[in-house]
Write a protein that holds these residues in place. Structure first.
Motif, PDB file in Angstrom:
ATOM      1  N   THR A  38       0.911  -1.699   0.198  1.00  0.00           N
ATOM      2  CA  THR A  38      -0.393   0.396  -0.129  1.00  0.00           C
ATOM      3  C   THR A  38       0.870   1.129   0.300  1.00  0.00           C
ATOM      4  O   THR A  38       1.885   1.293   0.347  1.00  0.00           O
ATOM      5  N   ILE A  39       0.538   2.337  -0.115  1.00  0.00           N
ATOM      6  CA  ILE A  39       1.192   3.635  -0.177  1.00  0.00           C
ATOM      7  C   ILE A  39       1.532   3.797   0.993  1.00  0.00           C
ATOM      8  O   ILE A  39       3.272   3.746   0.995  1.00  0.00           O
ATOM      9  N   PRO A  40       1.166   3.682   2.691  1.00  0.00           N
ATOM     10  CA  PRO A  40       2.032   3.948   3.642  1.00  0.00           C
ATOM     11  C   PRO A  40       2.859   2.489   3.726  1.00  0.00           C
ATOM     12  O   PRO A  40       3.759   3.362   4.397  1.00  0.00           O
ATOM     13  N   ILE A  41       2.898   1.974   2.977  1.00  0.00           N
ATOM     14  CA  ILE A  41       3.857   0.983   4.055  1.00  0.00           C
ATOM     15  C   ILE A  41       5.134   0.894   2.336  1.00  0.00           C
ATOM     16  O   ILE A  41       6.196   1.021   2.742  1.00  0.00           O
ATOM     17  N   GLY A  42       4.503   1.466   1.354  1.00  0.00           N
ATOM     18  CA  GLY A  42       5.614   1.911   0.623  1.00  0.00           C
ATOM     19  C   GLY A  42       6.397   3.265   0.531  1.00  0.00           C
ATOM     20  O   GLY A  42       7.858   3.124   1.220  1.00  0.00           O
ATOM     21  N   LEU A  43       5.929   4.131   1.733  1.00  0.00           N
ATOM     22  CA  LEU A  43       6.637   5.218   2.530  1.00  0.00           C
ATOM     23  C   LEU A  43       6.968   4.509   3.606  1.00  0.00           C
ATOM     24  O   LEU A  43       8.524   5.132   3.498  1.00  0.00           O
ATOM     25  N   ARG A 101       7.492  15.310   6.196  1.00  0.00           N
ATOM     26  CA  ARG A 101       7.178  15.905   6.990  1.00  0.00           C
ATOM     27  C   ARG A 101       5.556  15.470   5.779  1.00  0.00           C
ATOM     28  O   ARG A 101       4.707  15.219   6.576  1.00  0.00           O
ATOM     29  N   ARG A 102       5.488  15.445   4.935  1.00  0.00           N
ATOM     30  CA  ARG A 102       4.425  14.959   4.066  1.00  0.00           C
ATOM     31  C   ARG A 102       4.303  13.130   3.980  1.00  0.00           C
ATOM     32  O   ARG A 102       3.430  13.063   4.470  1.00  0.00           O
ATOM     33  N   SER A 103       5.433  12.440   4.329  1.00  0.00           N
ATOM     34  CA  SER A 103       4.874  11.011   4.579  1.00  0.00           C
ATOM     35  C   SER A 103       4.345  11.058   5.851  1.00  0.00           C
ATOM     36  O   SER A 103       3.591   9.934   5.696  1.00  0.00           O
ATOM     37  N   ASP A 104       4.810  11.435   7.021  1.00  0.00           N
ATOM     38  CA  ASP A 104       4.121  12.002   7.842  1.00  0.00           C
ATOM     39  C   ASP A 104       2.578  11.586   8.114  1.00  0.00           C
ATOM     40  O   ASP A 104       2.487  11.135   8.468  1.00  0.00           O
ATOM     41  N   ARG A 105       2.249  12.643   7.296  1.00  0.00           N
ATOM     42  CA  ARG A 105       0.826  13.053   7.418  1.00  0.00           C
ATOM     43  C   ARG A 105       0.342  11.537   6.953  1.00  0.00           C
ATOM     44  O   ARG A 105      -0.476  11.562   6.564  1.00  0.00           O
ATOM     45  N   VAL A 106       0.869  11.519   5.419  1.00  0.00           N
ATOM     46  CA  VAL A 106       0.085   9.747   5.326  1.00  0.00           C
ATOM     47  C   VAL A 106       0.239   8.991   5.804  1.00  0.00           C
ATOM     48  O   VAL A 106      -0.747   8.409   5.928  1.00  0.00           O
TER      49      VAL A 106
END
Length: 142
Positions: A38-43, A101-106
């Motif tokens: 998923t996007i969160p796992i990939g990030l 910072r952006r990935s923290d939000r996601v």
């Protein structure tokens, strides 16, 4: 440039170049195509991988800078070394903090549109690849 410094610097430059190509242009885009990622796992994976890559890049840059400084390199090699180091510094000091910072939000659950910050990172990565390739060739030519 003296032979030992040129050999050291060119070897390190091509290792650095290979790492950037393998991680940024092969691993990073492919991980999001793997089943179940998923996007969160990939990030989360991307943050770990790029943190490690950037730490290694910083160490390699220090070695290249030292070898070029001690070896009596040409002005072209010095300029390309500076370019690669400045591009890496821009990624680390300007782009990565914004992406983090952006990935923290996601990762916290926010639904955000695709990031244009990644495009800046990729643009700097492409420029760094060109600088590293040119530097490696310049060092091999002497």
């Amino acid at each position: 440039m003296n032979t030992a410094s040129a050999a050291t610097a060119s070897a390190v430059v091509f290792v650095w170049l290979g790492m950037v190509l393998a991680i940024s242009f092969l691993e990073a885009p492919l991980k999001f195509r793997a089943p179940g990622v998923t996007i969160p796992i990939g990030l989360g994976i991307g943050r770990l991988v790029f943190r490690a890559l950037n730490a290694v890049e910083t160490a390699l840059a220090v070695v290249v800078i030292a070898a070029v400084a001690m070896g009596g390199a040409t002005a072209g090699a010095v300029g390309l070394t500076a370019a690669a180091a400045v591009l890496l510094a821009a990624q680390l000091a300007v782009v990565r903090p914004r992406l983090n910072r952006r990935s923290d939000r996601v990762l916290a659950g926010e639904d955000l549109p695709r990031s244009r910050g990644h495009l800046w990172y990729v643009a700097l990565e492409l420029a760094k690849v060109v600088a590293l390739f040119a530097l490696g060739v310049a060092l091999l030519r002497g």
